[in-house]
Design a protein around this motif. Structure first.
Motif, PDB file in Angstrom:
ATOM      1  N   ILE A 194      45.073 -36.778 -57.069  1.00 17.29           N
ATOM      2  CA  ILE A 194      45.243 -37.825 -58.071  1.00 17.29           C
ATOM      3  C   ILE A 194      44.808 -39.144 -57.446  1.00 17.29           C
ATOM      4  CG2 ILE A 194      46.838 -39.065 -59.580  1.00 17.29           C
ATOM      5  CD1 ILE A 194      48.708 -36.654 -59.461  1.00 17.29           C
ATOM      6  N   LEU A 195      43.883 -39.832 -58.115  1.00 19.79           N
ATOM      7  CA  LEU A 195      43.432 -41.141 -57.647  1.00 19.79           C
ATOM      8  C   LEU A 195      43.928 -42.226 -58.594  1.00 19.79           C
ATOM      9  CD1 LEU A 195      41.753 -43.132 -55.963  1.00 19.79           C
ATOM     10  CD2 LEU A 195      39.777 -42.540 -57.395  1.00 19.79           C
ATOM     11  N   VAL A 196      44.628 -43.208 -58.054  1.00 17.74           N
ATOM     12  CA  VAL A 196      44.982 -44.409 -58.815  1.00 17.74           C
ATOM     13  C   VAL A 196      43.901 -45.429 -58.488  1.00 17.74           C
ATOM     14  CG1 VAL A 196      46.709 -46.156 -59.301  1.00 17.74           C
ATOM     15  CG2 VAL A 196      47.427 -43.864 -58.594  1.00 17.74           C
ATOM     16  N   GLN A 197      42.946 -45.558 -59.389  1.00 16.69           N
ATOM     17  CA  GLN A 197      41.753 -46.351 -59.098  1.00 16.69           C
ATOM     18  C   GLN A 197      41.960 -47.834 -59.393  1.00 16.69           C
ATOM     19  OE1 GLN A 197      38.122 -44.633 -60.579  1.00 16.69           O
ATOM     20  NE2 GLN A 197      37.024 -46.573 -60.508  1.00 16.69           N
ATOM     21  N   THR A 198      41.656 -48.664 -58.397  1.00 18.62           N
ATOM     22  CA  THR A 198      41.746 -50.110 -58.553  1.00 18.62           C
ATOM     23  C   THR A 198      40.909 -50.773 -57.469  1.00 18.62           C
ATOM     24  OG1 THR A 198      43.212 -52.031 -58.551  1.00 18.62           O
ATOM     25  CG2 THR A 198      43.858 -50.190 -57.160  1.00 18.62           C
TER      26      THR A 198
END
Length: 249
Positions: free
Chosen positions: A84-88
């Motif tokens: 899971i990537l929390v992209q920011t």
């Protein structure tokens, strides 16, 4: 049992970092990036627990830019079942990362979260402790041995005076030290398999987390160069120099 393993993309530990000419930060252009070594140890431990039948699913998570997907793919090649990537693009501080992991933990409902004790880029050593406080879970930091049995985690941790053993009721937080294990070599077949494993992408906004930085970097400078040491003929001369030159006694 589900285990979450946060992993961070950092400058490879073999690379000598350079400060930007304007002093605004570290130059990472065209620099090799890799998984934080402490997080790699955490992922190896989670994989070993799964291989031992103590864990059913290992989920690797990362927070950062789009290229963090490469780090997650490496994690899945080591043994994670999905990523899971929390992209920011925001430069994340430890508290923001802890809040993002908490949001994912609330969603995924893991029984254990294992993460590296610190990242080698900022050396904060804060995220695990902050996460435990936010979740209200027990924690064991600097783990050198982890045993899961009967819904409890027995953790041997390194302290200044030697070793300390803690028994934690799950769910719990564990942060890993260098002597916990030696991560495996990632093989080509596992790299190919990792490409087919699921990788979900979300954002801080989707998780309802504000990641606005609370700190501002004023200036980054190279550490001062250490001068060469000297050899003194006797203890009396050493004491004299410590008193008159170094002025530490």
């Amino acid at each position: 049992m589900k285990v979450l393993v946060p992993v961070k993309r950092v400058v490879d530990y073999n690379v000598k970092v350079r400060v930007k000419s304007d002093g605004t930060g570290v130059d990472i252009a065209n620099v090799k990036m890799s998984m934080n070594p402490f997080d790699e140890i955490a992922l190896e431990e989670a994989t070993r627990l799964k291989e031992a039948g103590k864990v059913t699913e290992v989920v690797a998570i990362s927070c950062g830019v789009d290229k963090c997907q490469e780090t997650l793919r490496t994690g899945m090649a080591i043994g994670a079942d999905r990523g899971i990537l929390v992209q920011t693009d925001v430069e994340l501080e430890p508290l923001a990362v802890a809040k993002l992991i908490k949001a994912l933990a609330d969603k995924e409902q893991p029984q254990l979260i294992i993460l590296g004790k610190q990242a080698i880029d900022d050396d904060s050593n804060q995220t695990g402790q902050m996460l435990a406080a936010l979740l209200g879970w027990p924690q064991a930091t600097f783990a050198s041995k982890v045993v899961l049995e009967d819904g409890k985690a027995t953790v041997t941790r390194e302290v200044d005076g030697g070793l300390e053993t803690l028994a934690l009721t799950l769910p719990a937080i564990i942060t890993t030290d260098l002597r916990l294990n030696e991560p495996r070599y990632v093989t080509l077949p596992n790299i190919m398999k990792a490409k087919k494993k699921p990788l979900d992408v979300t954002t801080p906004a989707d998780l309802g987390v504000d990641v606005t930085p609370r700190l501002k970097t004023l200036k980054v400078v190279e550490p001062a160069k250490r001068s060469a040491g000297i050899i003194v003929p006797d203890a009396a001369t050493l004491v004299a120099k410590l008193r008159t030159e170094a002025k530490v006694i």
